[in-house]
Design a protein around this motif. Structure first.
Motif, PDB file in Angstrom:
ATOM      1  N   ILE A   1       0.685  -1.757   0.528  1.00 22.29           N
ATOM      2  CA  ILE A   1      -0.240   0.307  -0.181  1.00 22.29           C
ATOM      3  C   ILE A   1       0.971   1.361   0.086  1.00 22.29           C
ATOM      4  CG2 ILE A   1      -1.568   1.033   0.867  1.00 22.29           C
ATOM      5  CD1 ILE A   1      -3.094  -0.937   2.614  1.00 22.29           C
ATOM      6  N   MET A   2       2.281   0.938   0.955  1.00 18.91           N
ATOM      7  CA  MET A   2       2.620   1.876   1.080  1.00 18.91           C
ATOM      8  C   MET A   2       3.826   2.739  -0.329  1.00 18.91           C
ATOM      9  SD  MET A   2       5.968   2.295   3.007  1.00 18.91           S
ATOM     10  CE  MET A   2       6.866   1.201   1.483  1.00 18.91           C
ATOM     11  N   THR A   3       4.254   1.316  -0.821  1.00 17.75           N
ATOM     12  CA  THR A   3       5.065   1.179  -2.251  1.00 17.75           C
ATOM     13  C   THR A   3       3.963   2.025  -3.548  1.00 17.75           C
ATOM     14  OG1 THR A   3       6.001  -0.173  -1.554  1.00 17.75           O
ATOM     15  CG2 THR A   3       6.320   0.152  -3.951  1.00 17.75           C
ATOM     16  N   ALA A   4       3.169   1.506  -3.430  1.00 19.52           N
ATOM     17  CA  ALA A   4       1.829   1.858  -4.506  1.00 19.52           C
ATOM     18  C   ALA A   4       1.410   3.375  -4.538  1.00 19.52           C
ATOM     19  CB  ALA A   4       0.930   0.986  -4.354  1.00 19.52           C
ATOM     20  N   PHE A   5       0.898   4.319  -2.884  1.00 15.78           N
ATOM     21  CA  PHE A   5       1.065   5.314  -3.117  1.00 15.78           C
ATOM     22  C   PHE A   5       2.220   6.462  -3.238  1.00 15.78           C
ATOM     23  CE2 PHE A   5      -0.308   9.209  -1.281  1.00 15.78           C
ATOM     24  CZ  PHE A   5      -1.692   9.598  -1.401  1.00 15.78           C
TER      25      PHE A   5
ATOM     26  N   VAL B   1       5.658  18.127  -2.035  1.00 18.65           N
ATOM     27  CA  VAL B   1       4.883  17.049  -2.822  1.00 18.65           C
ATOM     28  C   VAL B   1       5.338  16.060  -2.193  1.00 18.65           C
ATOM     29  CG1 VAL B   1       4.317  15.656  -4.503  1.00 18.65           C
ATOM     30  CG2 VAL B   1       4.139  18.325  -5.042  1.00 18.65           C
ATOM     31  N   GLN B   2       7.100  15.529  -2.324  1.00 20.79           N
ATOM     32  CA  GLN B   2       7.666  14.578  -0.972  1.00 20.79           C
ATOM     33  C   GLN B   2       7.323  14.333   0.047  1.00 20.79           C
ATOM     34  OE1 GLN B   2      12.022  13.267  -2.080  1.00 20.79           O
ATOM     35  NE2 GLN B   2      11.970  13.467  -0.109  1.00 20.79           N
ATOM     36  N   ILE B   3       6.962  15.314   0.438  1.00 25.58           N
ATOM     37  CA  ILE B   3       6.683  15.895   2.111  1.00 25.58           C
ATOM     38  C   ILE B   3       5.613  15.252   2.321  1.00 25.58           C
ATOM     39  CG2 ILE B   3       6.020  17.840   4.194  1.00 25.58           C
ATOM     40  CD1 ILE B   3       8.216  19.315   2.692  1.00 25.58           C
ATOM     41  N   ILE B   4       4.312  15.583   1.546  1.00 24.82           N
ATOM     42  CA  ILE B   4       3.147  15.589   1.408  1.00 24.82           C
ATOM     43  C   ILE B   4       2.500  13.702   1.211  1.00 24.82           C
ATOM     44  CG2 ILE B   4       0.490  15.986   0.506  1.00 24.82           C
ATOM     45  CD1 ILE B   4       1.693  18.970   0.268  1.00 24.82           C
ATOM     46  N   ILE B   5       3.357  13.666   0.027  1.00 20.59           N
ATOM     47  CA  ILE B   5       3.026  12.025   0.144  1.00 20.59           C
ATOM     48  C   ILE B   5       3.675  11.281   0.990  1.00 20.59           C
ATOM     49  CG2 ILE B   5       4.075  10.329  -1.640  1.00 20.59           C
ATOM     50  CD1 ILE B   5       1.666  12.592  -3.167  1.00 20.59           C
ATOM     51  N   SER B   6       4.490  11.076   0.891  1.00 19.30           N
ATOM     52  CA  SER B   6       5.882  10.260   2.261  1.00 19.30           C
ATOM     53  C   SER B   6       4.520  10.040   3.498  1.00 19.30           C
ATOM     54  CB  SER B   6       6.731  10.434   2.092  1.00 19.30           C
ATOM     55  OG  SER B   6       7.546  11.920   2.714  1.00 19.30           O
ATOM     56  N   SER B   7       4.432  11.504   3.884  1.00 18.69           N
ATOM     57  CA  SER B   7       3.368  11.047   4.461  1.00 18.69           C
ATOM     58  C   SER B   7       2.313  10.521   4.622  1.00 18.69           C
ATOM     59  CB  SER B   7       3.697  13.147   5.308  1.00 18.69           C
ATOM     60  OG  SER B   7       4.500  13.630   5.497  1.00 18.69           O
ATOM     61  N   ILE B   8       1.439  11.507   4.272  1.00 18.37           N
ATOM     62  CA  ILE B   8       0.351   9.574   3.835  1.00 18.37           C
ATOM     63  C   ILE B   8       0.650   8.742   4.371  1.00 18.37           C
ATOM     64  CG2 ILE B   8      -1.378   9.806   2.165  1.00 18.37           C
ATOM     65  CD1 ILE B   8      -1.305  12.609   1.541  1.00 18.37           C
ATOM     66  N   ALA B   9       1.798   7.707   2.931  1.00 18.44           N
ATOM     67  CA  ALA B   9       1.673   7.328   2.502  1.00 18.44           C
ATOM     68  C   ALA B   9       2.394   6.753   4.032  1.00 18.44           C
ATOM     69  CB  ALA B   9       2.949   6.631   1.099  1.00 18.44           C
ATOM     70  N   PHE B  10       2.940   6.667   4.326  1.00 20.87           N
ATOM     71  CA  PHE B  10       4.005   5.982   5.852  1.00 20.87           C
ATOM     72  C   PHE B  10       2.456   5.710   6.883  1.00 20.87           C
ATOM     73  CE2 PHE B  10       7.896   6.689   3.777  1.00 20.87           C
ATOM     74  CZ  PHE B  10       8.529   5.224   4.317  1.00 20.87           C
ATOM     75  N   ILE B  11       2.151   7.277   6.899  1.00 19.88           N
ATOM     76  CA  ILE B  11       1.207   6.996   8.051  1.00 19.88           C
ATOM     77  C   ILE B  11       0.198   6.311   7.892  1.00 19.88           C
ATOM     78  CG2 ILE B  11      -0.113   8.853   9.619  1.00 19.88           C
ATOM     79  CD1 ILE B  11       1.971  11.099   9.587  1.00 19.88           C
ATOM     80  N   LEU B  12      -1.168   6.187   6.304  1.00 20.13           N
ATOM     81  CA  LEU B  12      -2.299   5.888   6.463  1.00 20.13           C
ATOM     82  C   LEU B  12      -2.028   3.733   6.204  1.00 20.13           C
ATOM     83  CD1 LEU B  12      -5.495   5.934   5.472  1.00 20.13           C
ATOM     84  CD2 LEU B  12      -3.851   5.685   2.542  1.00 20.13           C
TER      85      LEU B  12
ATOM     86  N   MET C   1      12.498  -1.637   2.525  1.00 25.59           N
ATOM     87  CA  MET C   1      11.671   0.276   1.794  1.00 25.59           C
ATOM     88  C   MET C   1      12.981   0.817   0.529  1.00 25.59           C
ATOM     89  SD  MET C   1      10.039   1.921   5.021  1.00 25.59           S
ATOM     90  CE  MET C   1       8.540   0.579   5.546  1.00 25.59           C
ATOM     91  N   HIS C   2      13.922   1.486   1.009  1.00 18.54           N
ATOM     92  CA  HIS C   2      14.670   1.644   0.241  1.00 18.54           C
ATOM     93  C   HIS C   2      15.201   1.364  -1.484  1.00 18.54           C
ATOM     94  CE1 HIS C   2      15.106   3.172   4.605  1.00 18.54           C
ATOM     95  NE2 HIS C   2      16.370   4.557   3.537  1.00 18.54           N
ATOM     96  N   GLY C   3      14.686   0.081  -1.414  1.00 17.58           N
ATOM     97  CA  GLY C   3      14.588  -0.219  -2.907  1.00 17.58           C
ATOM     98  C   GLY C   3      15.520   0.244  -3.511  1.00 17.58           C
TER      99      GLY C   3
END
Length: 333
Positions: free
Chosen positions: A38-42, A77-88, A208-210
C-alpha cells in the motif's frame, strides 16, 4: 487460547501452542506485506491520475511537465506524499492487527532518559559505519562495471526550496519512518520478543529503500534505531538519530556541490572520522553506566531463528522480497 492439561497432556498442548504462535506470526507478516505494498503503490503511483488528466486534456501537458520538473515544488510534494503513504498504510496495519497505537508505540517520555545522549552518539557512530559500508558497496559495483544510479530529487538552491528540502529530507522521514517502523511494525512484533521485533523492523526498513546500495545501510541503521528505542523506552531517541543522520547528509550534499574530487574525498574522510568518534563516545558513556548489554528477551515457545523462518516463509513477505529484488536489479541499474 486455553488448553486443559488434564485432557490433552503437556506435550500435546505445547505443540498446539507452537502451532498457534506460528499462525499468528505468519498472519502479522502477511499483513505487514500488504501494508508495504500500500505504501509503495502510493509513493510510486501518486502522479498517475495527473497523467490521465493530462491525457484527456483536463491539465495542460506543458503545465504538468513544468510542475513535475520543479525541484522546489517536488520537495513539497515529497513531504505530503511520504507523510500520507507511511501514516495511512501503517495505521491500517495496526488496525488490522487489532492493536492500539498508543499501546504499542513509544511516543512517550523515556523510561531511561539518562541513556538518550549515549545512544544518540552511538547511533551517529553506526551511521558513519553504514555510510562507509555503502561507499564500499558502491565501489564494488563500479569495479564490476555496474553504475548503480540511485535517483533522488535535485537539491533546490532558492531559499524556499532549501527550507522544503530540509523538511523533506531531515524532518519528515525521521518522523513518519520512525512512526511506521519503530512505532507500528516493531510495536506489533514486540509481543514475540524484542530481538525478533528489532530484526523484522530493521529488515523492512532496509527493503523500503529499494536498492542494493541503500538496503544494507538502512538495515544497519534500523538496528541502531530499534535498539535505541527499546533501551531508552522512547521512539524520540530514534527520531533524533534519524534526523541528525539525514540532516548531515543533506548538509554535506550542499557543502560538496561544486567541489573538486580531491576536496570532496578529504571532507568525506573528515566526516567519517567525526562520526566514528561520536560512536566511541557513545560506547564509552554506555560502558560507564554498565549498559553495554545488547541481549534481548525472547517471548513465546519458538526461538528467534524459528520465528524468523516463519516470517520469511510467509507468502506476502516472499512476494515483497521478490518485487524489491526485481526493482533493485532492473530499475536502478
Amino acid at each position: 487460547m486455553f488448553y486443559p492439561t488434564e485432557y490433552y497432556g503437556e506435550e500435546y498442548i505445547k505443540k498446539l501452542k507452537i502451532k498457534e504462535e506460528k499462525k499468528k506470526i505468519r498472519k502479522s507478516a502477511n499483513l505487514l506485506g500488504v501494508a508495504f505494498f500500500i505504501m509503495t503503490a502510493f509513493m510510486i503511483l501518486w502522479s498517475f491520475p495527473l497523467g490521465i488528466l493530462s491525457g484527456i486534456g483536463v491539465i495542460n501537458p506543458h503545465t504538468l511537465s513544468d510542475f513535475l520538473n520543479d525541484d522546489t515544488l517536488m520537495q513539497g510534494v515529497q513531504i505530503i506524499i511520504s507523510s500520507i503513504a507511511f501514516i495511512l498504510s501503517y495505521t491500517i496495519y495496526v488496525k488490522l492487527e487489532k492493536e492500539r497505537l498508543s499501546d504499542i508505540s513509544s511516543f512517550k517520555k523515556a523510561d531511561r532518559p539518562d541513556l538518550i545522549i549515549p545512544y544518540v552518539f552511538l547511533g551517529i557512530g553506526v551511521s558513519g559505519l553504514s555510510n562507509f559500508l555503502t561507499s564500499m558497496a558502491g565501489s564494488i559495483f563500479q569495479s564490476m562495471g555496474i553504475e548503480y544510479d540511485v535517483k533522488t530529487l535535485d537539491n533546490p538552491t532558492n531559499t524556499v526550496g532549501m527550507i522544503l528540502a530540509f523538511i523533506a529530507v531531515a524532518i519528515t522521514p525521521a518522523l513518519v519512518e520512525e512512526f511506521a517502523l519503530r512505532g507500528a511494525v516493531m510495536g506489533v512484533f514486540r509481543k514475540y520478543g524484542d530481538g525478533f521485533a528489532i530484526l523484522v523492523s530493521s529488515f523492512i526498513f532496509g527493503l523500503m529503500h529499494g536498492n542494493f546500495i541503500q538496503i544494507p545501510f538502512a538495515f544497519i541503521m534500523g538496528l541502531a534505531f530499534a535498539v535505541a528505542v527499546i533501551k531508552t523506552g522512547t521512539i524520540w531517541t530514534a527520531i533524533i538519530i534519524h534526523f541528525i543522520n539525514n540532516f548531515l547528509s543533506l548538509f554535506m550534499d550542499y557543502l560538496t556541490d561544486g567541489m573538486t574530487t580531491t576536496a570532496n574525498s578529504v571532507l568525506n574522510i573528515m566526516y567519517l572520522i567525526l562520526f566514528f568518534m561520536c560512536g566511541f563516545v557513545g560506547i564509552y558513556l554506555l560502558h560507564r553506566k554498565n549498559e553495554l548489554d545488547f541481549t534481548f528477551e525472547n517471548k513465546g515457545l519458538l526461538t528467534v531463528p524459528e520465528k524468523l523462518k516463519v516470517f520469511f516463509t510467509s507468502p506476502m513477505i516472499i512476494i515483497v522480497i521478490i518485487v524489491v529484488v526485481i526493482e533493485a536489479t532492473f530499475i536502478y541499474v
